[in-house]
Motif scaffolding. Structure first.
Motif, mmCIF file in Angstrom:
data_model
loop_
_atom_site.group_PDB
_atom_site.id
_atom_site.type_symbol
_atom_site.label_atom_id
_atom_site.label_comp_id
_atom_site.label_asym_id
_atom_site.label_seq_id
_atom_site.Cartn_x
_atom_site.Cartn_y
_atom_site.Cartn_z
ATOM 1 N N PHE A 117 -37.470 12.879 -15.529
ATOM 2 C CA PHE A 117 -36.245 13.622 -15.856
ATOM 3 C C PHE A 117 -35.611 14.141 -14.553
ATOM 4 C CE2 PHE A 117 -34.674 17.723 -18.172
ATOM 5 C CZ PHE A 117 -33.369 17.253 -18.169
ATOM 6 N N ASP A 118 -35.275 13.186 -13.672
ATOM 7 C CA ASP A 118 -34.700 13.580 -12.387
ATOM 8 C C ASP A 118 -33.354 14.283 -12.532
ATOM 9 O OD1 ASP A 118 -36.655 12.698 -10.474
ATOM 10 O OD2 ASP A 118 -36.127 10.642 -10.999
ATOM 11 N N ALA A 119 -32.670 14.003 -13.625
ATOM 12 C CA ALA A 119 -31.340 14.590 -13.814
ATOM 13 C C ALA A 119 -31.392 16.117 -13.823
ATOM 14 C CB ALA A 119 -30.724 14.073 -15.116
ATOM 15 N N LEU A 120 -32.532 16.681 -14.213
ATOM 16 C CA LEU A 120 -32.593 18.152 -14.296
ATOM 17 C C LEU A 120 -32.345 18.809 -12.937
ATOM 18 C CD1 LEU A 120 -33.075 20.554 -16.220
ATOM 19 C CD2 LEU A 120 -35.460 20.546 -15.451
ATOM 20 N N LYS A 121 -32.762 18.121 -11.860
ATOM 21 C CA LYS A 121 -32.592 18.698 -10.526
ATOM 22 C C LYS A 121 -31.099 18.861 -10.215
ATOM 23 C CE LYS A 121 -35.093 15.286 -8.964
ATOM 24 N NZ LYS A 121 -35.931 14.354 -8.196
ATOM 25 N N LEU A 122 -30.339 17.808 -10.482
ATOM 26 C CA LEU A 122 -28.892 17.886 -10.239
ATOM 27 C C LEU A 122 -28.251 18.896 -11.198
ATOM 28 C CD1 LEU A 122 -26.393 16.857 -8.746
ATOM 29 C CD2 LEU A 122 -26.249 14.980 -10.408
ATOM 30 N N TRP A 123 -28.755 18.929 -12.430
ATOM 31 C CA TRP A 123 -28.191 19.846 -13.417
ATOM 32 C C TRP A 123 -28.351 21.305 -12.973
ATOM 33 C CZ3 TRP A 123 -25.228 19.527 -17.676
ATOM 34 C CH2 TRP A 123 -25.173 20.649 -18.511
ATOM 35 N N VAL A 124 -29.579 21.672 -12.611
ATOM 36 C CA VAL A 124 -29.821 23.067 -12.202
ATOM 37 C C VAL A 124 -29.039 23.377 -10.918
ATOM 38 C CG1 VAL A 124 -31.596 24.730 -11.476
ATOM 39 C CG2 VAL A 124 -32.038 23.212 -13.408
ATOM 40 N N THR A 125 -28.907 22.387 -10.051
ATOM 41 C CA THR A 125 -28.102 22.570 -8.838
ATOM 42 C C THR A 125 -26.643 22.867 -9.192
ATOM 43 O OG1 THR A 125 -29.513 21.061 -7.586
ATOM 44 C CG2 THR A 125 -27.317 21.466 -6.702
ATOM 45 N N LEU A 126 -26.089 22.047 -10.076
ATOM 46 C CA LEU A 126 -24.675 22.238 -10.452
ATOM 47 C C LEU A 126 -24.476 23.561 -11.177
ATOM 48 C CD1 LEU A 126 -23.459 18.745 -11.717
ATOM 49 C CD2 LEU A 126 -22.849 19.934 -9.611
ATOM 50 N N ARG A 127 -25.428 23.932 -12.044
ATOM 51 C CA ARG A 127 -25.285 25.178 -12.795
ATOM 52 C C ARG A 127 -25.503 26.393 -11.901
ATOM 53 N NH1 ARG A 127 -22.071 25.397 -15.418
ATOM 54 N NH2 ARG A 127 -22.790 27.002 -16.856
ATOM 55 N N THR A 128 -26.165 26.193 -10.764
ATOM 56 C CA THR A 128 -26.371 27.308 -9.838
ATOM 57 C C THR A 128 -25.220 27.399 -8.836
ATOM 58 O OG1 THR A 128 -28.760 26.930 -9.973
ATOM 59 C CG2 THR A 128 -27.983 28.349 -8.189
ATOM 60 N N LEU A 129 -24.919 26.282 -8.197
ATOM 61 C CA LEU A 129 -23.994 26.291 -7.058
ATOM 62 C C LEU A 129 -22.603 25.754 -7.393
ATOM 63 C CD1 LEU A 129 -26.428 24.758 -4.395
ATOM 64 C CD2 LEU A 129 -25.856 27.182 -4.677
ATOM 65 N N GLY A 130 -22.534 24.831 -8.332
ATOM 66 C CA GLY A 130 -21.261 24.173 -8.640
ATOM 67 C C GLY A 130 -21.019 22.972 -7.748
ATOM 68 N N ALA A 131 -20.175 22.081 -8.225
ATOM 69 C CA ALA A 131 -19.927 20.823 -7.508
ATOM 70 C C ALA A 131 -19.188 21.045 -6.188
ATOM 71 C CB ALA A 131 -19.129 19.868 -8.395
ATOM 72 N N ASP A 132 -18.294 22.036 -6.147
ATOM 73 C CA ASP A 132 -17.537 22.261 -4.914
ATOM 74 C C ASP A 132 -18.458 22.602 -3.745
ATOM 75 O OD1 ASP A 132 -15.189 21.721 -6.122
ATOM 76 O OD2 ASP A 132 -14.389 23.772 -6.062
ATOM 77 N N ALA A 133 -19.508 23.376 -4.064
ATOM 78 C CA ALA A 133 -20.441 23.764 -2.996
ATOM 79 C C ALA A 133 -21.127 22.526 -2.430
ATOM 80 C CB ALA A 133 -21.473 24.755 -3.522
ATOM 81 N N LEU A 134 -21.525 21.603 -3.315
ATOM 82 C CA LEU A 134 -22.167 20.370 -2.839
ATOM 83 C C LEU A 134 -21.192 19.558 -2.003
ATOM 84 C CD1 LEU A 134 -24.166 19.104 -5.961
ATOM 85 C CD2 LEU A 134 -25.061 20.172 -3.884
ATOM 86 N N GLY A 135 -19.976 19.403 -2.537
ATOM 87 C CA GLY A 135 -18.962 18.627 -1.822
ATOM 88 C C GLY A 135 -18.618 19.260 -0.476
ATOM 89 N N SER A 136 -18.599 20.590 -0.437
ATOM 90 C CA SER A 136 -18.290 21.271 0.828
ATOM 91 C C SER A 136 -19.391 21.038 1.852
ATOM 92 C CB SER A 136 -18.139 22.777 0.607
ATOM 93 O OG SER A 136 -17.046 23.012 -0.232
#
Ligand SMILES: *Cc1c(COP(=O)(O)O)cnc(C)c1O
Length: 473
Positions: free
Chosen positions: A339-358
């Motif tokens: 269930f690798d998707a959970l890692k990205l999910w918790v990341t997005l729910r914590t930081l949001g996509a803009d933070a990753l893109g930045s």
């Protein structure tokens, strides 16, 4: 269980904090001698003792991607929310193959697939599935393309496979030709399309190759555009390639394993314009979304295409019950799957996509600045303009090299041996270059300057040149 995780987390944190450089520069023989001393028939009896031993065998001399002087391969440091999620993924040990083994996990993965596909602009019928990496995503994309093409052709299967061609740039990832071999086409089915001075596919050369091959009776099975080549971060002209794919009835695959990070970029999303026409897209979240390995996805514009790999097993996902539950195995080449998707999910729910893109924007800025330093330095030579977050360059000795081990390799080894920094190397037109892959948003321009200075100083020493000071003395 909490105790095991606590102990391991503390050990990992201590090891990472203790790492004074990205590597200790170990030699295989030295580590092998330690490993050979382990008697696998004599267990140590406690997890704590086994972890102590693993510290000696592994952690002490591990390669630390989070270190600001690690600038070698396409490995990113990982964000903290993903580490927390990783603990859950491993502990609960959900398997993604069927609904009855995954429940909410399947819906979370599906939601992220929808999210990524919509960032890519793949339209309302898009779908996809998580995979272990870009190699697996590319293989699945080529499989879908092959089965789409063979379904349209007549003759025996070997006959239909013989005439298929895959077009990819000379700088495309080797997994495309591995896929061609695995799919029964042979690596020679991959037509290597020339690149321009920025290492992007030459769309005119592609058009010529397509036309010549059509005249010779070949069938254009797929055109692979790379969005972020492994060496130069080059983005092939997606719009032109997509148009040619449509014209020749070829599957249009975009390998955005590396450049996929641009999908979330606040400042550079437009670099991927044209990706929305793709039949399939590879994205590696473990490269440019700061996720732990493995975390990748194949996205497709038409969910029906995924059925080309479906297999129904009576004990797992019987055909008679198809459609009753969302079984991810129906669209995956894997059966048991994390269930690798959970890692990205918790990341997005914590930081949001803009933070990753930045963060991706930050490493792009860093690479641009590094490129400027290289360009301004009289002893360094940049191989091509900076496009994403890699810098390909070399130390140019005053006296040209006369064969033997290339100077770039010697410099790279010296850095590794000393543990002060790690860089990669690559070859362009028979000349060996060094490469910085900058994927750590916490790496500063001072770190990059220090790495470049170390390269220059090793370069002077290893090429037997005297320093300017010695010359003037
Ligand atoms: C890294 C890379 C791949 C392979 O991805 P893995 O996750 O390493 O399997 C494919 N294509 C490109 C362009 C890459 O940079």
């Amino acid at each position: 269980m909490a105790e095991e995780f606590g102990a391991a987390a503390q050990l990992a944190a201590r090891s990472i904090a203790a790492a004074s450089g990205p590597t200790t520069g170990p030699r295989p023989a030295a580590l092998r001698a330690r490993l050979d001393a382990v008697d696998l028939r004599a267990p140590l009896g406690s997890t704590a003792a086994a972890l102590d031993e693993a510290t000696e065998l592994y952690l002490r001399d591990a390669v630390y991607f989070h270190h600001p002087r690690y600038a070698a391969h396409l490995n990113c440091p990982i964000v903290l929310p993903a580490i927390a999620a990783e603990a859950l993924v491993t502990t609960v040990n959900t398997s993604m193959d069927t609904w009855d083994q995954s429940a909410g996990a399947t819906l979370i993965e599906q939601r992220l697939i929808d999210w990524a596909a919509s960032l890519a602009g793949l339209g309302p019928d898009a779908d996809g599935v998580f995979t272990s990496g870009g190699t697996a995503s590319n293989l699945q994309a080529m499989l879908l393309a092959r089965n789409t093409a063979t379904a349209r052709l007549v003759g025996s299967l070997p006959e239909r496979l013989t005439g298929l061609r895959i077009y990819a740039s000379a700088d495309s990832h080797f997994s495309i030709s591995t896929s061609a071999s695995l799919l029964g086409l042979g690596a020679e089915a991959v037509v290597s399309v020339p690149v321009d001075e920025l290492h992007r596919m030459d769309a005119h050369a592609l058009a010529l190759a397509l036309e010549a091959d059509r005249a010779a009776g070949f069938c254009a099975m797929a055109i692979v555009a790379t969005a972020g080549t492994t060496d130069f971060g080059a983005i092939d002209p997606l719009h032109d390639i997509g148009a040619l794919a449509a014209q020749y009835g070829a599957w249009f695959h975009v390998d955005a394993a590396y450049g996929g990070g641009l999908l979330a970029s606040p400042r550079h999303r437009d670099m991927l314009t044209g990706i929305e026409a793709a039949h399939s897209v590879t994205v590696d979240f473990h490269k440019s979304f700061f996720q732990p390995i493995g975390s990748s996805a194949i996205l497709v514009r038409d969910r029906a295409a995924l059925a080309l790999v479906s297999h129904h097993a009576e004990y797992l996902n019987p055909a008679a019950e198809a459609g009753r539950a969302p079984n991810q195995v129906d669209k995956s080449l894997a059966t048991t799957r994390r269930f690798d998707a959970l890692k990205l999910w918790v990341t997005l729910r914590t930081l949001g996509a803009d933070a990753l893109g930045s963060m991706f924007d930050t490493v792009m800025d860093l690479a641009t600045a590094a490129g400027e330093i290289v360009t301004a330095h009289p002893e360094l030579e940049l191989a091509a303009e900076i496009q994403l977050s890699t810098v390909v360059f070399r130390y140019v000795p005053q006296v040209p090299e006369t064969g033997g081990e290339p100077l770039s390799n010697k410099i790279r080894s010296a850095l590794y041996d000393s543990g002060e920094a790690m860089v990669a190397a690559t070859t362009i037109n028979q000349v060996r270059y060094l490469k910085l892959t900058l994927l750590n948003p916490q790496t500063t321009i001072n770190d990059v300057t220090a790495i470049l200075e170390a390269i220059v100083s090793h370069g002077r020493r290893l090429s037997g040149e005297r320093t300017p000071m010695e010359v003037s003395a």
